[in-house]
Design an enzyme around this catalytic site. Structure first.
Site, PDB file in Angstrom:
ATOM      1  N   LYS A  94      -2.152 -49.113  -3.518  1.00 12.15           N
ATOM      2  CA  LYS A  94      -1.735 -47.874  -2.851  1.00 12.15           C
ATOM      3  C   LYS A  94      -2.125 -46.713  -3.749  1.00 12.15           C
ATOM      4  O   LYS A  94      -2.210 -46.878  -4.966  1.00 12.15           O
ATOM      5  CB  LYS A  94      -0.197 -47.860  -2.667  1.00 12.15           C
ATOM      6  CG  LYS A  94       0.285 -46.886  -1.614  1.00 12.15           C
ATOM      7  CD  LYS A  94       0.251 -47.533  -0.245  1.00 12.15           C
ATOM      8  CE  LYS A  94       0.591 -46.592   0.866  1.00 12.15           C
ATOM      9  NZ  LYS A  94       0.756 -47.324   2.148  1.00 12.15           N
TER      10      LYS A  94
ATOM     11  N   ASP B  51      -2.248 -42.936   5.080  1.00 13.75           N
ATOM     12  CA  ASP B  51      -0.786 -43.080   5.045  1.00 13.75           C
ATOM     13  C   ASP B  51      -0.266 -41.669   5.341  1.00 13.75           C
ATOM     14  O   ASP B  51      -1.003 -40.859   5.933  1.00 13.75           O
ATOM     15  CB  ASP B  51      -0.320 -43.613   3.683  1.00 13.75           C
ATOM     16  CG  ASP B  51       1.145 -44.093   3.698  1.00 13.75           C
ATOM     17  OD1 ASP B  51       1.414 -45.197   4.175  1.00 13.75           O
ATOM     18  OD2 ASP B  51       2.044 -43.320   3.246  1.00 13.75           O
TER      19      ASP B  51
HETATM   20  P1  NDP Z   1       2.062 -39.150   9.077  1.00 21.90           P
HETATM   21  O1  NDP Z   1       1.669 -38.221   8.000  1.00 21.90           O
HETATM   22  O2  NDP Z   1       1.194 -39.284  10.265  1.00 21.90           O
HETATM   23  O3  NDP Z   1       3.534 -38.836   9.570  1.00 21.90           O
HETATM   24  C1  NDP Z   1       4.617 -38.953   8.692  1.00 21.90           C
HETATM   25  C2  NDP Z   1       5.839 -38.455   9.377  1.00 21.90           C
HETATM   26  O4  NDP Z   1       6.990 -38.550   8.543  1.00 21.90           O
HETATM   27  C3  NDP Z   1       5.707 -37.010   9.684  1.00 21.90           C
HETATM   28  O5  NDP Z   1       6.500 -36.730  10.761  1.00 21.90           O
HETATM   29  C4  NDP Z   1       6.217 -36.443   8.370  1.00 21.90           C
HETATM   30  O6  NDP Z   1       6.476 -35.138   8.355  1.00 21.90           O
HETATM   31  C5  NDP Z   1       7.447 -37.251   8.192  1.00 21.90           C
HETATM   32  N1  NDP Z   1       7.885 -37.194   6.802  1.00 21.90           N
HETATM   33  C6  NDP Z   1       7.167 -37.369   5.678  1.00 21.90           C
HETATM   34  N2  NDP Z   1       7.933 -37.249   4.589  1.00 21.90           N
HETATM   35  C7  NDP Z   1       9.151 -36.927   5.051  1.00 21.90           C
HETATM   36  C8  NDP Z   1      10.380 -36.669   4.409  1.00 21.90           C
HETATM   37  N3  NDP Z   1      10.479 -36.666   3.072  1.00 21.90           N
HETATM   38  N4  NDP Z   1      11.446 -36.417   5.208  1.00 21.90           N
HETATM   39  C9  NDP Z   1      11.347 -36.450   6.566  1.00 21.90           C
HETATM   40  N5  NDP Z   1      10.200 -36.678   7.203  1.00 21.90           N
HETATM   41  C10 NDP Z   1       9.129 -36.927   6.460  1.00 21.90           C
HETATM   42  O7  NDP Z   1       2.280 -40.556   8.401  1.00 21.90           O
HETATM   43  P2  NDP Z   1       2.317 -41.983   9.072  1.00 21.90           P
HETATM   44  O8  NDP Z   1       2.829 -41.914  10.464  1.00 21.90           O
HETATM   45  O9  NDP Z   1       1.003 -42.601   8.808  1.00 21.90           O
HETATM   46  O10 NDP Z   1       3.377 -42.720   8.148  1.00 21.90           O
HETATM   47  C11 NDP Z   1       4.769 -42.837   8.489  1.00 21.90           C
HETATM   48  C12 NDP Z   1       5.364 -44.031   7.775  1.00 21.90           C
HETATM   49  O11 NDP Z   1       4.677 -45.224   8.184  1.00 21.90           O
HETATM   50  C13 NDP Z   1       5.259 -44.018   6.247  1.00 21.90           C
HETATM   51  O12 NDP Z   1       6.382 -44.678   5.706  1.00 21.90           O
HETATM   52  C14 NDP Z   1       4.020 -44.853   5.983  1.00 21.90           C
HETATM   53  O13 NDP Z   1       4.025 -45.413   4.702  1.00 21.90           O
HETATM   54  C15 NDP Z   1       4.179 -45.919   7.055  1.00 21.90           C
HETATM   55  N6  NDP Z   1       3.001 -46.664   7.429  1.00 21.90           N
HETATM   56  C16 NDP Z   1       1.845 -46.039   7.826  1.00 21.90           C
HETATM   57  C17 NDP Z   1       0.765 -46.793   8.216  1.00 21.90           C
HETATM   58  C18 NDP Z   1      -0.487 -46.178   8.719  1.00 21.90           C
HETATM   59  O14 NDP Z   1      -1.424 -46.921   9.029  1.00 21.90           O
HETATM   60  N7  NDP Z   1      -0.582 -44.858   8.852  1.00 21.90           N
HETATM   61  C19 NDP Z   1       0.798 -48.240   8.182  1.00 21.90           C
HETATM   62  C20 NDP Z   1       2.077 -48.804   7.816  1.00 21.90           C
HETATM   63  C21 NDP Z   1       3.108 -48.021   7.445  1.00 21.90           C
HETATM   64  P3  NDP Z   1       5.684 -34.312   7.202  1.00 21.90           P
HETATM   65  O15 NDP Z   1       4.522 -35.096   6.695  1.00 21.90           O
HETATM   66  O16 NDP Z   1       5.233 -33.207   8.043  1.00 21.90           O
HETATM   67  O17 NDP Z   1       6.675 -34.059   6.154  1.00 21.90           O
HETATM   68  O1  2IT Z   2       1.392 -48.886   4.587  1.00 17.00           O
HETATM   69  C1  2IT Z   2       0.368 -49.330   5.122  1.00 17.00           C
HETATM   70  O2  2IT Z   2       0.247 -50.515   5.424  1.00 17.00           O
HETATM   71  C2  2IT Z   2      -0.713 -48.374   5.409  1.00 17.00           C
HETATM   72  N1  2IT Z   2      -0.547 -47.188   5.155  1.00 17.00           N
HETATM   73  C3  2IT Z   2      -2.019 -48.861   5.961  1.00 17.00           C
HETATM   74  C4  2IT Z   2      -2.892 -49.417   4.866  1.00 17.00           C
HETATM   75  C5  2IT Z   2      -4.284 -49.789   5.271  1.00 17.00           C
HETATM   76  O3  2IT Z   2      -5.019 -50.174   4.349  1.00 17.00           O
HETATM   77  O4  2IT Z   2      -4.643 -49.724   6.440  1.00 17.00           O
END
Ligand code: NDP
Ligand code: 2IT
Length: 446
Positions: free
Chosen positions: A126, A166
Protein backbone atom coordinates in the site's frame (compact mmCIF):
# COMPACT_ATOMS: atom_id res chain seq x y z
CA UNK A 1 -5.24 -15.18 24.34
CA UNK A 2 -2.02 -17.22 24.68
CA UNK A 3 1.01 -15.55 26.16
CA UNK A 4 2.83 -16.10 22.85
CA UNK A 5 0.32 -13.98 20.91
CA UNK A 6 0.04 -11.43 23.72
CA UNK A 7 3.82 -11.01 23.77
CA UNK A 8 3.93 -10.63 20.04
CA UNK A 9 1.29 -7.88 20.13
CA UNK A 10 3.23 -6.15 22.92
CA UNK A 11 6.41 -6.38 20.81
CA UNK A 12 4.67 -4.88 17.79
CA UNK A 13 3.43 -1.98 19.94
CA UNK A 14 6.84 -1.40 21.49
CA UNK A 15 8.68 -1.52 18.16
CA UNK A 16 6.17 0.66 16.31
CA UNK A 17 5.21 3.31 18.87
CA UNK A 18 2.23 5.50 18.08
CA UNK A 19 1.09 3.44 15.08
CA UNK A 20 -2.38 2.84 16.47
CA UNK A 21 -4.10 1.79 13.25
CA UNK A 22 -1.34 -0.73 12.56
CA UNK A 23 -1.61 -2.08 16.12
CA UNK A 24 -5.38 -2.43 15.71
CA UNK A 25 -5.10 -4.39 12.45
CA UNK A 26 -2.39 -6.69 13.82
CA UNK A 27 -4.31 -7.34 17.03
CA UNK A 28 -7.49 -8.31 15.19
CA UNK A 29 -5.66 -10.75 12.91
CA UNK A 30 -3.47 -12.34 15.56
CA UNK A 31 -6.48 -13.01 17.77
CA UNK A 32 -7.93 -15.20 15.00
CA UNK A 33 -4.64 -16.88 14.17
CA UNK A 34 -4.37 -18.18 17.70
CA UNK A 35 -6.77 -20.91 16.56
CA UNK A 36 -4.38 -21.95 13.77
CA UNK A 37 -1.22 -22.00 15.88
CA UNK A 38 -2.70 -24.65 18.15
CA UNK A 39 -2.99 -27.03 15.17
CA UNK A 40 0.16 -25.97 13.31
CA UNK A 41 3.26 -25.57 15.47
CA UNK A 42 5.38 -25.22 12.29
CA UNK A 43 4.15 -21.64 11.83
CA UNK A 44 5.38 -20.75 15.28
CA UNK A 45 8.77 -22.41 14.92
CA UNK A 46 9.13 -20.85 11.43
CA UNK A 47 8.49 -17.43 13.04
CA UNK A 48 5.84 -16.78 10.41
CA UNK A 49 3.87 -14.27 12.47
CA UNK A 50 7.00 -12.37 13.50
CA UNK A 51 7.94 -12.12 9.84
CA UNK A 52 4.47 -11.07 8.69
CA UNK A 53 4.25 -8.08 11.03
CA UNK A 54 7.57 -6.73 9.67
CA UNK A 55 7.21 -5.14 6.20
CA UNK A 56 9.66 -6.48 3.63
CA UNK A 57 10.49 -2.91 2.71
CA UNK A 58 9.20 0.66 3.19
CA UNK A 59 10.10 3.59 0.96
CA UNK A 60 9.49 7.14 2.20
CA UNK A 61 10.26 10.07 -0.05
CA UNK A 62 9.87 13.80 -0.63
CA UNK A 63 7.28 14.97 -3.18
CA UNK A 64 7.90 18.58 -4.23
CA UNK A 65 5.36 20.23 -6.54
CA UNK A 66 4.19 23.66 -7.63
CA UNK A 67 0.65 25.04 -7.46
CA UNK A 68 -1.05 27.12 -10.15
CA UNK A 69 0.13 30.38 -8.55
CA UNK A 70 3.75 29.30 -8.64
CA UNK A 71 4.02 28.51 -4.94
CA UNK A 72 6.09 25.44 -3.93
CA UNK A 73 4.73 22.63 -1.75
CA UNK A 74 6.37 19.61 -0.18
CA UNK A 75 4.45 16.44 0.65
CA UNK A 76 5.56 13.05 1.88
CA UNK A 77 5.23 9.94 -0.28
CA UNK A 78 5.24 6.32 0.91
CA UNK A 79 5.15 2.77 -0.40
CA UNK A 80 4.90 -0.10 2.09
CA UNK A 81 5.94 -3.41 0.45
CA UNK A 82 4.53 -5.77 3.03
CA UNK A 83 4.68 -9.32 1.71
CA UNK A 84 5.58 -10.86 -1.65
CA UNK A 85 5.25 -14.57 -0.77
CA UNK A 86 2.50 -15.29 -3.28
CA UNK A 87 3.05 -12.62 -5.95
CA UNK A 88 4.24 -9.08 -6.69
CA UNK A 89 3.21 -6.46 -4.11
CA UNK A 90 -0.26 -5.21 -4.96
CA UNK A 91 -2.42 -2.56 -3.36
CA UNK A 92 -3.72 0.95 -3.72
CA UNK A 93 -2.36 4.45 -3.25
CA UNK A 94 -4.18 6.83 -0.91
CA UNK A 95 -3.95 10.63 -1.20
CA UNK A 96 -5.50 12.22 1.87
CA UNK A 97 -4.18 14.71 4.45
CA UNK A 98 -4.74 12.11 7.21
CA UNK A 99 -2.25 9.65 5.65
CA UNK A 100 0.51 8.47 8.00
CA UNK A 101 2.88 5.54 8.01
CA UNK A 102 0.63 3.81 10.55
CA UNK A 103 -2.39 4.02 8.24
CA UNK A 104 -0.46 2.70 5.26
CA UNK A 105 1.07 -0.15 7.30
CA UNK A 106 -2.37 -1.18 8.52
CA UNK A 107 -3.70 -1.09 4.97
CA UNK A 108 -0.71 -3.03 3.60
CA UNK A 109 -1.06 -5.64 6.35
CA UNK A 110 -4.76 -6.12 5.60
CA UNK A 111 -3.99 -6.27 1.88
CA UNK A 112 -1.75 -9.34 2.33
CA UNK A 113 -4.67 -11.41 3.67
CA UNK A 114 -7.21 -9.89 1.28
CA UNK A 115 -5.10 -10.58 -1.79
CA UNK A 116 -4.53 -14.14 -0.67
CA UNK A 117 -8.32 -14.60 -0.32
CA UNK A 118 -8.87 -13.54 -3.95
CA UNK A 119 -7.05 -16.74 -5.06
CA UNK A 120 -5.04 -14.66 -7.55
CA UNK A 121 -1.22 -14.44 -7.33
CA UNK A 122 -0.77 -11.08 -5.60
CA UNK A 123 1.34 -10.09 -2.60
CA UNK A 124 0.38 -7.13 -0.40
CA UNK A 125 1.40 -3.49 -0.41
CA UNK A 126 0.00 0.00 0.00
CA UNK A 127 1.20 3.53 -0.48
CA UNK A 128 0.20 7.12 -0.85
CA UNK A 129 0.76 10.61 0.40
CA UNK A 130 -0.53 13.21 2.83
CA UNK A 131 -1.39 15.37 -0.21
CA UNK A 132 -4.87 16.92 0.09
CA UNK A 133 -6.77 16.77 -3.21
CA UNK A 134 -9.50 19.05 -1.81
CA UNK A 135 -9.85 22.19 -3.92
CA UNK A 136 -6.91 21.34 -6.21
CA UNK A 137 -7.12 21.99 -9.96
CA UNK A 138 -6.49 19.29 -12.56
CA UNK A 139 -3.10 20.77 -13.37
CA UNK A 140 -2.09 20.83 -9.70
CA UNK A 141 -3.12 17.20 -9.31
CA UNK A 142 -1.16 16.36 -12.47
CA UNK A 143 2.00 18.04 -11.25
CA UNK A 144 1.71 16.31 -7.91
CA UNK A 145 1.16 12.89 -9.52
CA UNK A 146 4.13 13.37 -11.85
CA UNK A 147 6.41 14.32 -8.98
CA UNK A 148 5.15 11.40 -6.87
CA UNK A 149 5.87 8.95 -9.71
CA UNK A 150 9.26 10.46 -10.47
CA UNK A 151 10.44 8.88 -7.24
CA UNK A 152 8.11 5.88 -6.97
CA UNK A 153 8.86 4.51 -10.45
CA UNK A 154 12.19 3.01 -9.44
CA UNK A 155 10.53 0.87 -6.77
CA UNK A 156 7.63 -0.61 -8.77
CA UNK A 157 7.07 -2.59 -11.97
CA UNK A 158 4.58 -5.02 -13.51
CA UNK A 159 6.38 -8.00 -11.90
CA UNK A 160 7.56 -6.16 -8.78
CA UNK A 161 4.82 -3.97 -7.33
CA UNK A 162 1.57 -2.90 -8.99
CA UNK A 163 -0.20 0.07 -7.32
CA UNK A 164 -3.84 1.11 -7.93
CA UNK A 165 -6.35 3.61 -6.50
CA UNK A 166 -7.75 4.13 -3.01
CA UNK A 167 -9.14 7.21 -1.25
CA UNK A 168 -8.31 10.28 -3.33
CA UNK A 169 -6.86 8.25 -6.19
CA UNK A 170 -9.16 7.39 -9.11
CA UNK A 171 -8.93 7.18 -12.89
CA UNK A 172 -7.58 10.71 -13.33
CA UNK A 173 -4.67 10.24 -10.91
CA UNK A 174 -3.85 6.76 -12.27
CA UNK A 175 -3.67 8.32 -15.75
CA UNK A 176 -1.22 11.04 -14.70
CA UNK A 177 0.96 8.55 -12.83
CA UNK A 178 0.89 6.01 -15.66
CA UNK A 179 1.99 8.65 -18.17
CA UNK A 180 4.96 9.62 -16.01
CA UNK A 181 5.96 6.00 -15.37
CA UNK A 182 5.90 5.34 -19.10
CA UNK A 183 8.21 8.27 -19.83
CA UNK A 184 10.69 7.31 -17.15
CA UNK A 185 10.76 3.56 -17.74
CA UNK A 186 10.42 3.74 -21.52
CA UNK A 187 7.92 0.90 -21.47
CA UNK A 188 4.17 0.48 -21.77
CA UNK A 189 3.28 -2.10 -19.16
CA UNK A 190 0.60 -3.10 -16.69
CA UNK A 191 2.43 -1.34 -13.82
CA UNK A 192 -0.75 0.24 -12.42
CA UNK A 193 -4.35 -0.98 -12.37
CA UNK A 194 -7.49 1.08 -12.61
CA UNK A 195 -6.23 2.37 -15.98
CA UNK A 196 -8.43 3.99 -18.60
CA UNK A 197 -10.26 1.60 -20.93
CA UNK A 198 -8.39 2.84 -24.00
CA UNK A 199 -4.98 2.15 -22.54
CA UNK A 200 -5.06 -1.17 -20.74
CA UNK A 201 -7.80 -0.77 -18.13
CA UNK A 202 -10.41 -3.41 -17.41
CA UNK A 203 -14.14 -3.05 -17.75
CA UNK A 204 -15.90 -3.24 -14.36
CA UNK A 205 -12.78 -2.12 -12.40
CA UNK A 206 -14.45 1.19 -11.36
CA UNK A 207 -17.55 -0.64 -10.13
CA UNK A 208 -15.70 -3.68 -8.76
CA UNK A 209 -15.23 -2.91 -5.07
CA UNK A 210 -18.84 -1.85 -4.57
CA UNK A 211 -20.23 -4.66 -6.73
CA UNK A 212 -18.03 -7.17 -4.93
CA UNK A 213 -19.15 -6.02 -1.48
CA UNK A 214 -22.79 -6.35 -2.51
CA UNK A 215 -22.18 -9.80 -4.05
CA UNK A 216 -20.60 -10.79 -0.75
CA UNK A 217 -23.51 -9.39 1.28
CA UNK A 218 -25.91 -11.24 -1.01
CA UNK A 219 -24.17 -14.52 -0.10
CA UNK A 220 -24.35 -13.62 3.59
CA UNK A 221 -28.08 -12.92 3.33
CA UNK A 222 -28.60 -16.20 1.48
CA UNK A 223 -27.33 -18.11 4.52
CA UNK A 224 -30.48 -16.79 6.27
CA UNK A 225 -32.64 -17.36 3.18
CA UNK A 226 -32.84 -13.58 2.63
CA UNK A 227 -32.08 -11.30 -0.32
CA UNK A 228 -31.62 -7.57 -1.07
CA UNK A 229 -35.07 -7.34 -2.59
CA UNK A 230 -37.09 -4.78 -0.62
CA UNK A 231 -34.35 -4.17 1.95
CA UNK A 232 -33.41 -0.72 3.23
CA UNK A 233 -29.66 -0.17 3.06
CA UNK A 234 -27.49 2.41 4.86
CA UNK A 235 -24.31 3.30 2.96
CA UNK A 236 -21.53 5.60 4.19
CA UNK A 237 -19.07 7.53 2.00
CA UNK A 238 -19.87 8.90 -1.43
CA UNK A 239 -16.75 7.87 -3.31
CA UNK A 240 -15.84 5.06 -5.65
CA UNK A 241 -16.84 2.20 -3.37
CA UNK A 242 -20.12 3.75 -2.18
CA UNK A 243 -21.04 4.48 -5.81
CA UNK A 244 -20.51 0.89 -6.99
CA UNK A 245 -22.40 -0.45 -3.98
CA UNK A 246 -25.37 1.88 -4.57
CA UNK A 247 -25.58 0.77 -8.22
CA UNK A 248 -25.63 -2.94 -7.38
CA UNK A 249 -27.97 -2.71 -4.36
CA UNK A 250 -30.47 -0.80 -6.50
CA UNK A 251 -30.17 -3.36 -9.30
CA UNK A 252 -30.93 -6.14 -6.81
CA UNK A 253 -34.09 -4.41 -5.58
CA UNK A 254 -32.72 -2.86 -2.40
CA UNK A 255 -33.13 0.80 -1.41
CA UNK A 256 -30.05 2.84 -0.46
CA UNK A 257 -31.17 5.62 1.88
CA UNK A 258 -27.94 7.27 3.10
CA UNK A 259 -24.59 8.60 1.96
CA UNK A 260 -21.99 10.38 4.08
CA UNK A 261 -18.93 12.58 3.86
CA UNK A 262 -16.55 14.26 6.28
CA UNK A 263 -19.25 16.97 6.70
CA UNK A 264 -22.19 14.70 7.75
CA UNK A 265 -24.77 12.44 6.13
CA UNK A 266 -27.84 12.67 3.92
CA UNK A 267 -31.05 10.67 4.43
CA UNK A 268 -33.01 10.10 1.24
CA UNK A 269 -36.08 8.05 2.16
CA UNK A 270 -37.11 7.67 -1.52
CA UNK A 271 -33.91 5.83 -2.31
CA UNK A 272 -30.68 6.89 -3.99
CA UNK A 273 -31.08 5.63 -7.53
CA UNK A 274 -30.72 6.59 -11.22
CA UNK A 275 -29.46 10.15 -11.72
CA UNK A 276 -28.91 10.45 -7.98
CA UNK A 277 -26.25 7.75 -8.17
CA UNK A 278 -24.65 9.52 -11.14
CA UNK A 279 -24.57 12.71 -9.07
CA UNK A 280 -22.13 10.95 -6.71
CA UNK A 281 -19.54 11.09 -9.50
CA UNK A 282 -20.09 14.83 -9.84
CA UNK A 283 -19.73 15.38 -6.10
CA UNK A 284 -16.44 13.53 -6.10
CA UNK A 285 -15.13 15.30 -9.20
CA UNK A 286 -16.00 18.69 -7.69
CA UNK A 287 -13.14 18.19 -5.16
CA UNK A 288 -15.31 19.97 -2.58
CA UNK A 289 -15.27 17.04 -0.22
CA UNK A 290 -18.84 17.43 1.02
CA UNK A 291 -22.01 15.38 0.74
CA UNK A 292 -24.25 18.36 1.59
CA UNK A 293 -24.27 19.10 -2.15
CA UNK A 294 -26.59 16.09 -2.51
CA UNK A 295 -29.04 17.39 0.10
CA UNK A 296 -29.10 20.82 -1.55
CA UNK A 297 -29.73 19.38 -5.00
CA UNK A 298 -32.35 16.76 -4.13
CA UNK A 299 -33.95 18.56 -1.15
CA UNK A 300 -33.46 15.83 1.41
CA UNK A 301 -32.42 16.14 5.08
CA UNK A 302 -28.71 16.66 5.84
CA UNK A 303 -27.31 15.92 9.31
CA UNK A 304 -24.12 17.94 9.86
CA UNK A 305 -21.30 16.19 11.70
CA UNK A 306 -23.29 12.95 12.10
CA UNK A 307 -22.79 9.41 10.82
CA UNK A 308 -25.57 7.45 9.08
CA UNK A 309 -25.74 4.56 11.59
CA UNK A 310 -28.73 5.85 13.53
CA UNK A 311 -31.00 5.36 10.52
CA UNK A 312 -33.27 2.32 10.45
CA UNK A 313 -31.81 -0.13 7.91
CA UNK A 314 -31.66 -3.89 7.52
CA UNK A 315 -28.26 -3.84 5.82
CA UNK A 316 -25.33 -1.50 6.54
CA UNK A 317 -22.46 -1.02 4.08
CA UNK A 318 -19.68 1.18 5.55
CA UNK A 319 -17.80 2.45 2.47
CA UNK A 320 -15.95 5.59 3.65
CA UNK A 321 -12.87 5.05 5.78
CA UNK A 322 -11.29 3.33 8.80
CA UNK A 323 -12.90 3.52 12.25
CA UNK A 324 -16.05 5.26 11.03
CA UNK A 325 -18.34 2.89 12.97
CA UNK A 326 -17.72 2.55 16.70
CA UNK A 327 -19.29 0.66 19.58
CA UNK A 328 -22.15 3.15 19.98
CA UNK A 329 -22.92 3.14 16.27
CA UNK A 330 -22.92 -0.67 16.34
CA UNK A 331 -25.40 -0.70 19.25
CA UNK A 332 -27.61 1.73 17.41
CA UNK A 333 -27.64 -0.41 14.25
CA UNK A 334 -28.46 -3.58 16.19
CA UNK A 335 -31.21 -1.80 18.13
CA UNK A 336 -32.79 -0.65 14.88
CA UNK A 337 -32.99 -4.18 13.48
CA UNK A 338 -29.92 -4.32 11.26
CA UNK A 339 -29.35 -7.92 10.07
CA UNK A 340 -26.17 -7.62 8.08
CA UNK A 341 -23.07 -5.40 8.13
CA UNK A 342 -20.75 -5.86 5.19
CA UNK A 343 -17.66 -3.64 4.95
CA UNK A 344 -16.81 -1.90 1.68
CA UNK A 345 -14.11 0.23 3.32
CA UNK A 346 -10.97 -1.05 5.03
CA UNK A 347 -11.37 -1.55 8.81
CA UNK A 348 -14.36 0.82 9.13
CA UNK A 349 -15.56 -0.85 12.33
CA UNK A 350 -13.57 -0.50 15.56
CA UNK A 351 -12.73 -3.70 17.49
CA UNK A 352 -15.38 -2.98 20.23
CA UNK A 353 -17.89 -2.32 17.41
CA UNK A 354 -17.17 -5.73 15.88
CA UNK A 355 -17.71 -7.39 19.26
CA UNK A 356 -21.18 -5.82 19.48
CA UNK A 357 -22.17 -7.35 16.11
CA UNK A 358 -20.76 -10.72 17.08
CA UNK A 359 -22.51 -10.77 20.45
CA UNK A 360 -25.79 -9.78 18.79
CA UNK A 361 -25.19 -12.66 16.34
CA UNK A 362 -25.95 -10.59 13.28
CA UNK A 363 -24.14 -11.18 9.98
CA UNK A 364 -20.85 -9.26 9.97
CA UNK A 365 -18.08 -9.41 7.35
CA UNK A 366 -14.67 -7.69 7.61
CA UNK A 367 -13.44 -5.58 4.70
CA UNK A 368 -10.49 -7.80 3.90
CA UNK A 369 -13.01 -10.39 2.67
CA UNK A 370 -15.97 -8.32 1.55
CA UNK A 371 -14.14 -5.48 -0.25
CA UNK A 372 -11.74 -7.81 -2.07
CA UNK A 373 -13.65 -7.31 -5.34
CA UNK A 374 -11.62 -4.20 -6.19
CA UNK A 375 -8.23 -5.83 -5.98
CA UNK A 376 -9.61 -9.02 -7.55
CA UNK A 377 -10.61 -7.06 -10.60
CA UNK A 378 -7.19 -5.38 -10.53
CA UNK A 379 -5.78 -8.92 -10.67
CA UNK A 380 -8.01 -9.61 -13.66
CA UNK A 381 -6.74 -6.40 -15.25
CA UNK A 382 -3.18 -7.69 -14.80
CA UNK A 383 -4.13 -10.97 -16.50
CA UNK A 384 -5.64 -9.11 -19.43
CA UNK A 385 -2.53 -6.90 -19.69
CA UNK A 386 -0.25 -9.96 -19.71
CA UNK A 387 -2.33 -11.59 -22.42
CA UNK A 388 -2.72 -8.26 -24.24
CA UNK A 389 -6.34 -9.17 -24.66
CA UNK A 390 -9.25 -7.35 -23.00
CA UNK A 391 -12.23 -9.35 -21.76
CA UNK A 392 -15.83 -8.28 -22.32
CA UNK A 393 -17.73 -6.76 -19.42
CA UNK A 394 -19.78 -9.89 -18.80
CA UNK A 395 -16.70 -12.05 -18.48
CA UNK A 396 -15.03 -9.76 -15.94
CA UNK A 397 -18.25 -9.39 -13.94
CA UNK A 398 -18.89 -13.11 -13.94
CA UNK A 399 -15.32 -13.83 -12.75
CA UNK A 400 -15.64 -11.14 -10.06
CA UNK A 401 -18.95 -12.60 -8.89
CA UNK A 402 -17.47 -16.10 -8.71
CA UNK A 403 -14.41 -14.85 -6.78
CA UNK A 404 -16.68 -13.16 -4.20
CA UNK A 405 -18.73 -16.35 -3.81
CA UNK A 406 -15.53 -18.36 -3.37
CA UNK A 407 -14.20 -15.94 -0.73
CA UNK A 408 -17.51 -16.18 1.09
CA UNK A 409 -17.43 -19.96 1.19
CA UNK A 410 -13.72 -20.02 2.11
CA UNK A 411 -14.50 -17.79 5.12
CA UNK A 412 -17.38 -19.96 6.30
CA UNK A 413 -15.41 -23.14 5.69
CA UNK A 414 -12.36 -22.06 7.73
CA UNK A 415 -14.53 -20.53 10.47
CA UNK A 416 -16.28 -23.87 10.87
CA UNK A 417 -13.11 -25.94 10.63
CA UNK A 418 -11.41 -23.94 13.36
CA UNK A 419 -14.36 -24.12 15.74
CA UNK A 420 -16.12 -20.76 15.29
CA UNK A 421 -18.93 -21.37 12.77
CA UNK A 422 -20.36 -18.22 11.17
CA UNK A 423 -17.46 -16.04 12.33
CA UNK A 424 -16.37 -14.29 9.13
CA UNK A 425 -13.53 -12.48 10.93
CA UNK A 426 -11.79 -15.70 11.93
CA UNK A 427 -12.64 -17.31 8.62
CA UNK A 428 -11.14 -14.48 6.55
CA UNK A 429 -8.02 -14.14 8.67
CA UNK A 430 -7.34 -17.88 8.70
CA UNK A 431 -8.10 -18.56 5.04
CA UNK A 432 -5.99 -15.57 3.97
CA UNK A 433 -3.15 -16.51 6.30
CA UNK A 434 -2.73 -20.20 5.46
CA UNK A 435 -1.78 -19.70 1.83
CA UNK A 436 0.74 -16.97 2.58
CA UNK A 437 2.22 -18.84 5.55
CA UNK A 438 2.71 -22.03 3.54
CA UNK A 439 4.32 -20.10 0.69
CA UNK A 440 6.70 -18.47 3.19
CA UNK A 441 7.67 -21.85 4.62
CA UNK A 442 8.24 -23.22 1.10
CA UNK A 443 10.53 -20.32 0.23
CA UNK A 444 12.86 -20.66 3.23
CA UNK A 445 13.94 -17.99 5.66
CA UNK A 446 13.13 -14.82 3.70
P1 NDP B 1 -12.90 7.75 -2.53
O1 NDP B 1 -11.83 8.76 -2.44
O2 NDP B 1 -13.54 7.50 -3.83
O3 NDP B 1 -14.03 8.05 -1.46
C1 NDP B 1 -13.74 8.02 -0.09
C2 NDP B 1 -14.94 8.48 0.65
O4 NDP B 1 -14.72 8.48 2.06
C3 NDP B 1 -15.25 9.89 0.32
O5 NDP B 1 -16.59 10.09 0.52
C4 NDP B 1 -14.36 10.58 1.34
O6 NDP B 1 -14.55 11.88 1.51
C5 NDP B 1 -14.71 9.81 2.56
N1 NDP B 1 -13.68 9.99 3.58
C6 NDP B 1 -12.35 9.90 3.46
N2 NDP B 1 -11.74 10.12 4.63
C7 NDP B 1 -12.73 10.42 5.49
C8 NDP B 1 -12.74 10.76 6.86
N3 NDP B 1 -11.60 10.87 7.55
N4 NDP B 1 -13.95 10.96 7.43
C9 NDP B 1 -15.11 10.81 6.72
N5 NDP B 1 -15.13 10.51 5.42
C10 NDP B 1 -13.97 10.31 4.82
O7 NDP B 1 -12.30 6.41 -1.95
P2 NDP B 1 -12.82 4.93 -2.15
O8 NDP B 1 -14.29 4.89 -2.33
O9 NDP B 1 -11.94 4.32 -3.16
O10 NDP B 1 -12.44 4.29 -0.74
C11 NDP B 1 -13.37 4.17 0.34
C12 NDP B 1 -12.93 3.05 1.26
O11 NDP B 1 -12.90 1.82 0.53
C13 NDP B 1 -11.53 3.19 1.86
O12 NDP B 1 -11.52 2.60 3.14
C14 NDP B 1 -10.67 2.36 0.93
O13 NDP B 1 -9.50 1.91 1.55
C15 NDP B 1 -11.62 1.21 0.64
N6 NDP B 1 -11.36 0.42 -0.54
C16 NDP B 1 -11.23 0.99 -1.78
C17 NDP B 1 -11.03 0.19 -2.88
C18 NDP B 1 -10.94 0.73 -4.25
O14 NDP B 1 -10.73 -0.05 -5.19
N7 NDP B 1 -11.10 2.04 -4.47
C19 NDP B 1 -10.91 -1.25 -2.75
C20 NDP B 1 -11.14 -1.76 -1.42
C21 NDP B 1 -11.33 -0.93 -0.38
P3 NDP B 1 -13.22 12.79 1.28
O15 NDP B 1 -12.19 12.03 0.52
O16 NDP B 1 -13.84 13.81 0.44
O17 NDP B 1 -12.76 13.15 2.63
O1 2IT C 1 -7.96 -1.58 -0.55
C1 2IT C 1 -7.93 -2.09 -1.68
O2 2IT C 1 -8.06 -3.30 -1.87
C2 2IT C 1 -7.76 -1.18 -2.83
N1 2IT C 1 -7.69 0.03 -2.63
C3 2IT C 1 -7.61 -1.73 -4.21
C4 2IT C 1 -6.20 -2.21 -4.46
C5 2IT C 1 -5.90 -2.64 -5.86
O3 2IT C 1 -4.72 -2.96 -6.07
O4 2IT C 1 -6.78 -2.68 -6.72
Amino acid sequence: MSSYVQNLIADVKAKNPGEKEFHQAVEEVLESLELVLQKHPEYRSGKILERMVEPERIVIFRVPWMDDRGEFHINRGFRVQMNSAIGPYKGGLRFHPSVTLSILKFLAFEQVFKNSLTSLPMGGGKGGSDFDPKGKSDTEVMRFCQSFMTELYRHIGPDTDVPAGDIGVGGREIGFMFGQYKRLSREFSGVLTGKGLNWGGSLIRPEATGFGAVYFAEEMLKTKKLSFDGKTVAVSGFGNVAWGAALKVTELGGKVVTLSGPDGFVHDKDGIKGEKINFMLEMRASARDEVKMYADKFKVPFYAGKRPWSVKAEVALPCATQNELDENDAKELVKNGCLCVCEGANMPTTIPGVKIFQEAKILYAPGKASNAGGVSTSGLEMSQNSMRLPWPKEEVDQRLHQIMKNIHSACLDKAEKYGTPGNYVNGANIAGFLKVADAMLDQGLV
